[in-house]
Scaffold this motif. Structure first.
Motif, PDB file in Angstrom:
ATOM      1  N   THR A  95       0.904  -1.390  -0.005  1.00  0.00           N
ATOM      2  CA  THR A  95      -0.186  -0.168   0.113  1.00  0.00           C
ATOM      3  C   THR A  95       0.900   1.301   0.071  1.00  0.00           C
ATOM      4  OG1 THR A  95      -0.213  -0.167   2.138  1.00  0.00           O
ATOM      5  CG2 THR A  95      -2.156  -0.920   1.176  1.00  0.00           C
ATOM      6  N   TYR A 143      -3.300   3.684  -2.347  1.00  0.00           N
ATOM      7  CA  TYR A 143      -3.485   2.656  -3.488  1.00  0.00           C
ATOM      8  C   TYR A 143      -2.879   1.203  -2.954  1.00  0.00           C
ATOM      9  CZ  TYR A 143      -3.843   6.532  -6.624  1.00  0.00           C
ATOM     10  OH  TYR A 143      -4.133   7.679  -7.491  1.00  0.00           O
ATOM     11  N   ALA A 184      -3.045  -2.195  -9.683  1.00  0.00           N
ATOM     12  CA  ALA A 184      -2.949  -0.844  -8.841  1.00  0.00           C
ATOM     13  C   ALA A 184      -4.571  -0.584  -8.461  1.00  0.00           C
ATOM     14  CB  ALA A 184      -2.285   0.180  -9.567  1.00  0.00           C
ATOM     15  N   PRO A 229      -6.925   1.889  -6.726  1.00  0.00           N
ATOM     16  CA  PRO A 229      -7.204   3.268  -6.134  1.00  0.00           C
ATOM     17  C   PRO A 229      -8.668   2.970  -5.382  1.00  0.00           C
ATOM     18  CG  PRO A 229      -7.821   3.400  -8.550  1.00  0.00           C
ATOM     19  CD  PRO A 229      -7.134   1.987  -8.556  1.00  0.00           C
ATOM     20  N   LEU A 261       1.097   3.648 -10.939  1.00  0.00           N
ATOM     21  CA  LEU A 261       0.717   4.717 -10.345  1.00  0.00           C
ATOM     22  C   LEU A 261       0.129   6.042 -10.876  1.00  0.00           C
ATOM     23  CD1 LEU A 261       2.767   4.009  -6.992  1.00  0.00           C
ATOM     24  CD2 LEU A 261       0.353   3.650  -7.398  1.00  0.00           C
ATOM     25  N   CYS A 310      -3.050   5.909 -12.520  1.00  0.00           N
ATOM     26  CA  CYS A 310      -4.098   6.113 -11.217  1.00  0.00           C
ATOM     27  C   CYS A 310      -4.338   7.603 -11.175  1.00  0.00           C
ATOM     28  CB  CYS A 310      -3.868   5.085 -10.165  1.00  0.00           C
ATOM     29  SG  CYS A 310      -4.096   3.423 -10.658  1.00  0.00           S
ATOM     30  N   GLU A 311      -3.049   8.339 -10.749  1.00  0.00           N
ATOM     31  CA  GLU A 311      -3.122   9.553 -10.408  1.00  0.00           C
ATOM     32  C   GLU A 311      -3.779  10.335 -11.521  1.00  0.00           C
ATOM     33  OE1 GLU A 311      -1.170  11.230  -7.271  1.00  0.00           O
ATOM     34  OE2 GLU A 311      -2.526   9.539  -6.539  1.00  0.00           O
ATOM     35  N   TYR A 341      -7.793   9.461 -11.613  1.00  0.00           N
ATOM     36  CA  TYR A 341      -8.543   9.503 -10.751  1.00  0.00           C
ATOM     37  C   TYR A 341      -9.656  10.567 -10.539  1.00  0.00           C
ATOM     38  CZ  TYR A 341      -9.821   9.076  -5.578  1.00  0.00           C
ATOM     39  OH  TYR A 341     -10.638   8.954  -4.435  1.00  0.00           O
TER      40      TYR A 341
END
Length: 168
Positions: A42, A50, A67, A69, A133, A136-137, A140
């Motif tokens: 995590t 995440y 990954a 979220p 990541l 995802c960022e 999101y």
């Protein structure tokens, strides 16, 4: 992050999950290994926490990185999120987002074919994790605009891209 000297010492190839464990440990992330074929960690991002999960399929020499979220989609919003995922995935070169139908969880998935060497370098581990990541960022806010902002998928992507450019 580790200093260059530490990277030099640790930049030997290793079994994929061992290398990921070293990478997670170097970053100070909580992680646990489940058997010989799975590891989970995590980490906190800008938007949410995440969960990272890596699964090693030795028979195929494929390392799958998930990954997750913290996004759960209510049944009544699944159609909009499927459309959102379709529009987002058109923009990705590696990996993809998906919605697990059983749990309503949105996740990013990427597979790396490691080949006969069956090893992973620290650079490869870092690239795999950071790419997941980063995506995802980046996306999101799009999911949040659709789920909580009442925007259509196309509006959410347009709004997110404008805000992202504004932050740079």
């Amino acid at each position: 992050m580790m200093g260059n000297d530490e990277y030099e010492q640790d930049n030997q190839d290793a079994e994929p999950l061992d290398m990921l464990a070293s990478y997670f440990e170097a970053n100070g992330w909580a992680f646990q290994q489940s058997g010989d074929d799975e590891i989970a960690a995590t980490t906190q991002g800008s938007w949410t926490q995440y969960e990272l999960r890596a699964i090693w399929r030795e028979d195929d020499q494929v390392l799958q990185l998930l990954a997750m979220p913290d996004i759960r989609v209510p049944d009544e919003q699944r159609a909009a999120i499927y459309e959102t995922i379709g529009l987002i995935n058109e923009q990705l070169w590696l990996g993809h987002f998906e919605l697990w139908s059983s749990s309503g969880i949105v996740l990013f998935r990427h597979g790396a074919l490691l080949g006969d060497g069956e090893t992973l370098s620290l650079d490869q581990a870092q690239l795999l994790v950071e790419a997941a990541l980063d995506e995802c960022e980046r996306f999101y806010p799009v999911f949040q605009f659709v789920l909580w902002g009442g925007k259509s998928p196309a509006e959410a992507i347009a709004a997110s891209m404008i805000e992202t450019r504004g932050e740079a």
